[in-house]
Structure formats: structure tokens, C-alpha cells
Design a protein around this motif. Sequence first.
Motif, PDB file in Angstrom:
ATOM      1  N   VAL A  52       0.819  -1.228   0.135  1.00 23.94           N
ATOM      2  CA  VAL A  52       0.231   0.039  -0.032  1.00 23.94           C
ATOM      3  C   VAL A  52       0.696   1.338   0.005  1.00 23.94           C
ATOM      4  CG1 VAL A  52      -1.865   1.324   1.231  1.00 23.94           C
ATOM      5  CG2 VAL A  52      -1.962  -1.123   1.186  1.00 23.94           C
ATOM      6  N   ALA A  53       1.826   1.178   0.764  1.00 25.66           N
ATOM      7  CA  ALA A  53       2.631   2.528   1.163  1.00 25.66           C
ATOM      8  C   ALA A  53       4.139   2.161   0.971  1.00 25.66           C
ATOM      9  CB  ALA A  53       2.173   3.234   2.045  1.00 25.66           C
ATOM     10  N   GLY A  54       4.961   3.207   0.967  1.00 26.29           N
ATOM     11  CA  GLY A  54       6.511   2.932   0.991  1.00 26.29           C
ATOM     12  C   GLY A  54       7.023   4.432   1.569  1.00 26.29           C
ATOM     13  N   ARG A  55       8.346   4.053   1.958  1.00 26.80           N
ATOM     14  CA  ARG A  55       9.186   5.194   2.259  1.00 26.80           C
ATOM     15  C   ARG A  55       9.580   6.143   0.951  1.00 26.80           C
ATOM     16  NH1 ARG A  55      15.047   5.488   4.384  1.00 26.80           N
ATOM     17  NH2 ARG A  55      15.061   3.201   4.412  1.00 26.80           N
ATOM     18  N   TYR A  56      10.113   5.194   0.046  1.00 25.87           N
ATOM     19  CA  TYR A  56      10.592   5.877  -1.124  1.00 25.87           C
ATOM     20  C   TYR A  56       9.649   6.802  -1.932  1.00 25.87           C
ATOM     21  CZ  TYR A  56      13.078   6.001  -5.569  1.00 25.87           C
ATOM     22  OH  TYR A  56      13.774   6.212  -6.841  1.00 25.87           O
ATOM     23  N   THR A  57       8.183   6.342  -2.044  1.00 23.14           N
ATOM     24  CA  THR A  57       7.249   7.156  -2.769  1.00 23.14           C
ATOM     25  C   THR A  57       6.588   7.840  -1.811  1.00 23.14           C
ATOM     26  OG1 THR A  57       5.913   5.068  -2.419  1.00 23.14           O
ATOM     27  CG2 THR A  57       6.693   5.221  -4.508  1.00 23.14           C
ATOM     28  N   HIS A  58       6.189   7.782  -0.560  1.00 17.01           N
ATOM     29  CA  HIS A  58       5.514   8.470   0.212  1.00 17.01           C
ATOM     30  C   HIS A  58       6.139   9.634   0.969  1.00 17.01           C
ATOM     31  CE1 HIS A  58       2.681   5.696  -1.184  1.00 17.01           C
ATOM     32  NE2 HIS A  58       1.723   5.678  -0.367  1.00 17.01           N
TER      33      HIS A  58
END
Lengths: 454, 305
Positions: free
Chosen positions: A326-332
Motif C-alpha cells: 500500500v505504501a512506502g518510504r521511497y514514494t510517500h
Amino acid sequence: MGNFFNAAEVPVVKANRLQSSSLNNRMVNDYWTEVFNAKAEGKLVCWYEGVAINPLMQAADIRWVHGEAWSALLAARNNEGPAQEAAEGRGYMKELCSYARTHIGCGVLAQNRGVEASGSSFSDALGAGLLGERVPAPDMFISAYPYCSTGQQWDEMLYRLFGKKIPIFNISVPWVWGNKKDAGYLTGAEFKEATAYMVRQLKECIKWIEQQTGKKYDYDKLSEIMAYTKKAGELRMEAIDMCAVKPAPASFFDWTTSLAPVNFVPGGPQIVSYFETVKAEIAERVRVGEGAIPNEKYRLFWDGIMNWNKIGWLANKFAGYNATMVAGRYTHMGFWHEHECIDVNDPLEGMAINYLVCPINLSAPLMIEEIIKLCKKFEIDGMVLHAARTCRAFSNPQYLIADAVQKRLGIPVAMIEGDMVDESFYKDELVNARLEAMMEAIEGKKRMIIPNAA
Amino acid sequence: MKPYVMGIDFGSTTSKTVILDMDGGTVASAVSHKGSVSDEGAKASIAEALAIAGITQKQVIRAISTGYGRRMLEVSDKSYTEITCHARGAIAMVPEARMVIDIGGQDSKVIAIDALGLVSQFAMNDRCAAGTGKFLEALARAVGVPLEDMGPMALRAVEDITISSMCATFAETEVVALLAEGKSKTEVLGAVHAAIAARLVGLVSRVGKREPLVMTGGVAQNPAAVHHLEKALGLKLIIPQRPQIAGALGAALIALDEAREHAADAADEDDKVDASLDAARCGTPTCTAPQARVTEQVIHGPRPH
């Protein structure tokens, strides 16, 4: 017993990727075509790495080559090999950042075509042949790499590779410390000092750009570009927030394919319209309850940088596990995610802030708080930590992150190894064992009945 | 015809099979050494276990596989990872365990178990095979000592020699160099076992040391590995009677859960636990499963403290 052996089956299901991502491909292709044509059109070319300083160049009508973007493009098109071999042949070992190795390899390939190491004469280096050879040679470098030590030397290496004849400007991006009252995330005296320091350097950089172009810098143009960039950042974050629903309408893998417009594609109406389309598609998916994978059973968080060789592969792999990343450090936690800080009439401070809080430049306490907020918001069941073999900058805090989320959120984690653009570091069977063990641990918790709980 | 369940741990160097009756009692276990993920090895251990139990394959109503070859076995109904199965097997063998170290053929694992007997965290060796069974095998070969003799021999070592390499192949080079320097086989083997312990300590720290700590897997039968691990960790390891079959036992216990679940689903919709499904005999002495309703999936495990 029937046939004793079965084919080794890893469940693979096709992920329901966002349709609008194809528009992104067109924008990326257009951008690279402009880059390839730069010399023929008499444009100066700047090579740079790290954070998105491209609006600075765009306002001065300079074309730009973002090292990581170029390396990722080569990897996504399975064309990274020749550049990586060329760099290794020049002595850049395999453990060096694969982005840097690929990009430096492109420099080596350009030189191998026998052209002089000085600005415009490199136009001869363009043309047919390997994709890695097509990138135009630089007329200038701007080095503005946060945290990563390789990043800070990468431009320096290229500068030397091109015979120390091409001008270079260095911007020092201070580390965002935590753990002290005056050093918070976007707050505190220390953060304000760091921002002011960055703004001073950006102003110096603009003066230097004026020297390169021989023209007065167009601040109005920068404001205009940043207005589009801010709007794109805002739409992207709104669309990301809409993925908190179950099933999540888009995944981390969709967001990685949507990074280019907020990373290196020119700021203009097209990037705003792109994220409007993405947001509309997500809104429609939310309306009809359509997920990023056919059957969302688990919700995961991706810590670490992307493995560009394997976006589609990984998207389908997790779909097979009924798990939405659902989410990630890189993108969010990067790419104009702090769009609210940007004042389009005077954008340098907002730009500086976004450069400072990029996903590798935060101290672990601040980074962990931001990650935990995301895990709570997106109701994460487990975390995959992708330790990129040649990106220590991203993987340095991963044990601390793993420990914190396990203790504070009680969710299992799996550490897997891979790389950004060097496929040879990824070992599928080892990855499978770790991922499946994490899924089983999540399943165990989900199905657990606490005795006498009623 | 009496029904049974089976667990198969199809590992990278050995294959293990455990057969349980429907009360969770172990009726047979077998270990076969046939080299890497061998069809023959898995077949042999299954055939041997069936023979010991005196039953036919048809009587096995559910089979679960684990290990590196887990997805290759058509005889199994489903597969689970070694993490889940070793944890389950270790808890069945030592119900109070809160941490499991398992050194397998090509990976070493450290598993933290929560108060409910569930896997809460785990860590596995990254990058290379240093600190695994294969590492020991390669170095036994380099020293020229049979695998089963290396542990007892290494225990006699007195010198403090370090093998620093993280890579199994380069460690072999180091061993050869030490032998060339005139170090005795005993001393070199001592260093090999200390190196394994050093690797495992790192994994234990990643998960956070907990006690009681159980060691499973074939390497738990090696006294020098146990000695060096205990020394490095500063605690006493609990070694179950047959550490090597922990994964297969865990797989068999999961097969038993699932067989009962299916039986319960088929039997009736009543939400009372049938006496024959009494999960207190699932192999985990303090299992709380009888208190759960059959319509819901139960993960068996000891009572929370």
C-alpha cells in the motif's frame, strides 16, 4: 502418490496496475527525446544526481540528465548491461552504487566513441547504437546529493572522467538531525537554519547558472514551473491519501511508476494533468471498490528504494500473495510530498525544505515517526524492507526501522536483498522464503483467537 | 482404516518425515541424507516413515511440506515455510520456548515466539551461506574430517583462532591457509565453530535475545556448535531430543490442525468442540484450542501468561 514432483509453483497473479500510468511513459519518452536532441538544438546539458533540482535548470532553458533516472530507464528496458560493464572496465567495482556505476558507464561509453571531453563537441556521441551511448555529454554538473556519500562523489568522478574541463557546482545538503528540541521535522531552529543555508546555496547556484548561460536568470519562469510542480505534488499526495481505503486502489508499485513527473520530467501543465488523470482513476476505483490487486487480504509497507528491474514482477508477485503493497518510504516520503511549504511567488525556501526532507536525509528518530504515521494511516499488516545491496544510504537505518515497527505496531517484517538496477543481487528463492514466512506470521496473528477474550 | 497426518521437511541437504496419529502422537519419524533437494531423499524418508508406522500412503489424510523443496512435493496438500514449521515444532517439543535458533542446510534462522506461541519476529542469514550447515559441510571437507566427527573434535580445541570471512568459500581458503601454517585440525575446527556462533549472535541481536532459547535443526546435534553458541550468547540452549525433525513435526502438527478443521467443517455447524477434536492433544501441552469454537480457525499454542 501420483507424480512425485510438481513444478515449483510460486503463485503469480496479475496486478491491476493503474491504466493512467501509460501516460507517464509517454511523458518520460518525450523528455528523453528532448534530452537526446539537446545538442542538435543548441541547448546546454547539465548532469546531476539526487534531489529534483531540475526546475532550476528548466527556468534557464538548460536540458538535464538525472543520473538515477537515466540508469533506471536503462534497467527498465534491460539495456543497463553495456554501461555497467563499461564502468567496471574503468575500475568502478560492483559494490559501488549501481545507479552511479551505470551512469558513469554511460560517460565511459560516450568517451569510447572517440570524442573530445568538452561540452558541445559531444554531439557526435549521440545517434544510433546502444541506449547507454545516447545520453548527451554534460556541459555542466550540479551536485546536490543529500546524505549519500557516493552521491556526493559521483559528480566529482564524472567531472574527472571528463578531464576536469566541465564546470561543476556543489551544493551541500545538511543532514536533518532529530532527538533535540530545536531539531524537528519541518520545525525547530536547527531545521530553519538548515533551510536558510540551503536557500543561500540555491541562490549562489542560480548566479553560477547565469554565468554558464550568459543570460539573466528568469525567476518568473521558475515560479511558473514551481506552480505546476506544487500542484502536481498536491494532486499526487491527495491521490495517495485516497489509497487508505480497503481495498487500496493503487499500490506502491503504481506510485513508483508515477515518480518521473515529480522527479525529472519538465514542470508544466502535462504533469498536473497527469496527476489529475491518476487521481480520477483512483476516485473511480474507490467508488466501485476496485483494488490494486484482485484480492486484497494483506496490506504491506515497502521500506527502501525501488528495484527497477523488477517493478512488474514484484507487483504480480505480491498480488499472488493477495498482498497490496500500500505504501512506502521511497514514494510517500519524498518527491514534493511537502508541497504545502512551496510559495510559488518565492519558491526557493519550499524547494529547499523538500530537498532536506527527502527519504534518506532524515535521522532515524524522525524517519521512524514518519514511517509509523504512514503504517497507521494505511493500516499496514507487515513490512518488507528491501535492502538494496549497493544503496547503503537507504538501508543504513533499516534495522532500527524494523525494530521500531515490530515493537510499536506489533507487525512482522521481512528483510529481503536486491538492488536498484543490478539484477544480480536479487535471489528469488531467498526472497520467497522470507516473504512467505512473514505472510504466515501475519496470517497467524489475524486468525488468532485470544482465549476468554469474549 | 485409521487416519494419520504427515509432515515433510524437504530440506537442502536432508529430508525429514514425521507421521502423527489423530491424537497428535508421533507414530514415526525418519531422516534421509541424499544430498541437495533430492527427489530420492524425500521419497526415502516418506517410505521409511510409512514403514515404521506400518501404514500406507492412503491412510495419510493430510500432508504438509516445508523446507526448500516444499513446493515440489505433490504428496503434500499445502506447504508452509520453515520459519512457521520450525517454530511450531520447537514449541511442541519445548512449550516454554520463546526463541528458536535453527541452523539448516543453507540458511540459519532466529525466530522469536510470542506468549501465544506464535512467530512474532524472525531473521535469516543474508547474502551468503556463512553460518549454515553447508558452511560446516564445506569446511569439514576442507579439513578432511567426516561431518559427524567434526563437532566432538572441535570441542578439544584450546587456541583462540579467528576465521573472519563472511563468505563460505573464502572461509575455506582461510582454513586451508591455517592448516598450511601448521595449525592442527582440532584447533581449526574450533575456529570454524566459533565463526558459526559469531554469525548467529548477529541474527539473535536483530530479533532481540529471549529465553528460554531452543536450538533445532541438524547442527543442534553438533556439540561444538552448541558450546560456541552458548558461550557467545551467554546462556544455556535447550536442545530437544531429536532437533532435526522439528520442522517436519511442526508441519505434521499443522496438518493435524487442518485435518481437524476440515473434519469439523464437514461434521456439523454446531459451535461446540467435538471431544474427538480435543486440541489439547495437538502436541502442545498447554494448548488453549479447546476453548475456541470450531467455526473459527485456531492457531494452537500455549496459554498466554
